[in-house]
Write an enzyme that holds these catalytic residues in place. Structure first.
Site, PDB file in Angstrom:
ATOM      1  N   GLY A  33      15.207   3.271   6.467  1.00  0.00           N
ATOM      2  CA  GLY A  33      14.863   4.527   7.134  1.00  0.00           C
ATOM      3  C   GLY A  33      16.119   5.339   7.346  1.00  0.00           C
ATOM      4  CG  ASN A  37      19.612   3.486   6.784  1.00  0.00           C
ATOM      5  OD1 ASN A  37      19.293   2.357   7.156  1.00  0.00           O
ATOM      6  ND2 ASN A  37      19.258   3.976   5.608  1.00  0.00           N
ATOM      7  CE1 TYR A 103      10.431   5.223   0.301  1.00  0.00           C
ATOM      8  CE2 TYR A 103      10.118   6.269  -1.834  1.00  0.00           C
ATOM      9  CZ  TYR A 103      10.934   5.935  -0.775  1.00  0.00           C
ATOM     10  OH  TYR A 103      12.247   6.312  -0.788  1.00  0.00           O
ATOM     11  CG  ASN A 165      17.809  12.362   3.458  1.00  0.00           C
ATOM     12  OD1 ASN A 165      17.754  11.926   2.308  1.00  0.00           O
ATOM     13  ND2 ASN A 165      18.322  11.686   4.457  1.00  0.00           N
ATOM     14  CB  SER A 193      22.865  16.563  -2.467  1.00  0.00           C
ATOM     15  OG  SER A 193      21.499  16.898  -2.606  1.00  0.00           O
ATOM     16  CB  ALA A 228      31.139  10.136  -8.436  1.00  0.00           C
ATOM     17  N   GLY A 254      21.309   4.454   0.711  1.00  0.00           N
ATOM     18  CA  GLY A 254      21.864   4.552   2.057  1.00  0.00           C
ATOM     19  C   GLY A 254      23.237   5.188   2.123  1.00  0.00           C
ATOM     20  CG  ASP A 257      20.698   7.567   5.252  1.00  0.00           C
ATOM     21  OD1 ASP A 257      20.425   8.783   5.209  1.00  0.00           O
ATOM     22  OD2 ASP A 257      19.933   6.680   4.827  1.00  0.00           O
TER      23      ASP A 257
END
Length: 316
Positions: A33, A37, A103, A165, A193, A228, A254, A257
């Protein structure tokens, strides 16, 4: 005692296999989650963190609470739901470079989150409220509580961190943009991102233009995760970049997070922007170089372990 970090969302049980699920590869059980996290990452570094959610009364729900308590994350505000099950996810290591995720979370206890679940925890206050774009995608009530929490915290003067996210399996980009763009107006820190920025700004604008627009709207810091290539931070003072800490990556689940947890920890410690970014990069490196959503996140005494390390290092 007022927590440093308050966050809420759905915590799930992650079942991980080291090979193809179809062949009956053994599974190991983990906590998963995005919000939990981040709470764990912050708590491991010595800050007070509280997580709020709805947890089933099934055995998986007991596991979720047991794991969070063991990590020192406050769960006093958690509601128990006897009518719904805990969400599950299965991670399949299909090859060295490819992990597939399935999921089973539709109609879960976590997706039934509602405003009343968060009233008391938010009224108690926090130094920072952390939100993600995952929770409002889970259900109508989860979307309502996310918007309510942002408006309420903003009115109370509680800073808000929003991690975009985006999850394509949960909603379309158009639906996400409709919710997240106004939500971003309440945030002091936005994390995204590069391919998520259009969900909180003009979809036709480039990265600097979207960041400038968000800063004009009152956001203090716009953090762009570059994988990266590190990360880039926009503030009214200009642009600052940080590279990654060089490690051998074995599991990227993760990592975002962990980056967020490191950044928020630096904020709680009063570090300047450079210091916050470096800590974020450090936690991201710990995350990708160990398996699991949050298992490899460091304690405060371990923050310097990756400083100047070499591949295959052994500390004796």
């Amino acid at each position: 005692m007022t927590p440093d970090l308050l966050t809420f969302g759905e915590a799930m049980v992650s079942m991980r296999s080291a090979g193809p699920l179809a062949t009956g590869t053994p599974l190991s059980m983990h906590l998963a989650g995005a919000e939990s996290n981040v709470a764990i990452g912050v708590a491991r570094l010595g800050h007070r963190a509280a997580w709020v959610g709805r947890v089933s009364t099934d055995e998986f729900g007991e596991y979720v609470l047991r794991q969070l308590r063991a990590e020192g994350v406050g769960v006093d505000g958690v509601s128990r739901d006897a009518e719904r099950q805990t969400g599950l996810m299965f991670l399949e290591q299909r090859s060295a470079d490819l992990t597939r995720v399935q999921y089973y979370r539709a109609g879960s206890a976590g997706s039934a989150l509602r405003v009343d679940d968060l009233r008391a925890p938010l009224a108690a206050g926090a130094r920072m409220l952390h939100l993600t774009g995952i929770t409002p995608a889970l259900s109508d009530t989860a979307r309502e509580v996310t918007c309510w929490a942002a408006e309420t915290a903003d009115a109370a003067g509680i800073p808000i961190c929003l991690d975009v996210n985006y999850r394509a399996r949960l909603w379309s980009r158009e639906a996400a943009r409709e919710v997240l763009t106004p939500l971003a107006a309440h945030a002091s820190t936005i994390i995204a991102s590069a391919d998520e920025l259009d969900l909180v700004g003009d979809p036709g604008a480039d990265e600097p233009a979207v960041a400038a627009e968000l800063l004009r709207r009152g956001v203090e810091t716009v953090l762009v995760k570059l994988g990266a290539d590190g990360a880039r931070a926009y503030t009214v003072d200009g642009v600052e970049e940080v590279g990654v800490v060089s490690v051998t990556a074995v599991d990227t689940v993760g990592a975002g997070d962990a980056f967020t947890a490191g950044y928020l920890s630096g904020w709680f410690d009063g570090l300047d922007l450079t210091g916050r970014l470096r800590r974020a990069a450090t936690l991201g490196a710990f995350a990708v170089s160990t398996r699991g959503d949050c298992e490899g996140l460091p304690r405060r005494a371990e923050l310097a372990l990756l400083d100047g390390h070499e591949a295959g290092s052994v500390l004796r």
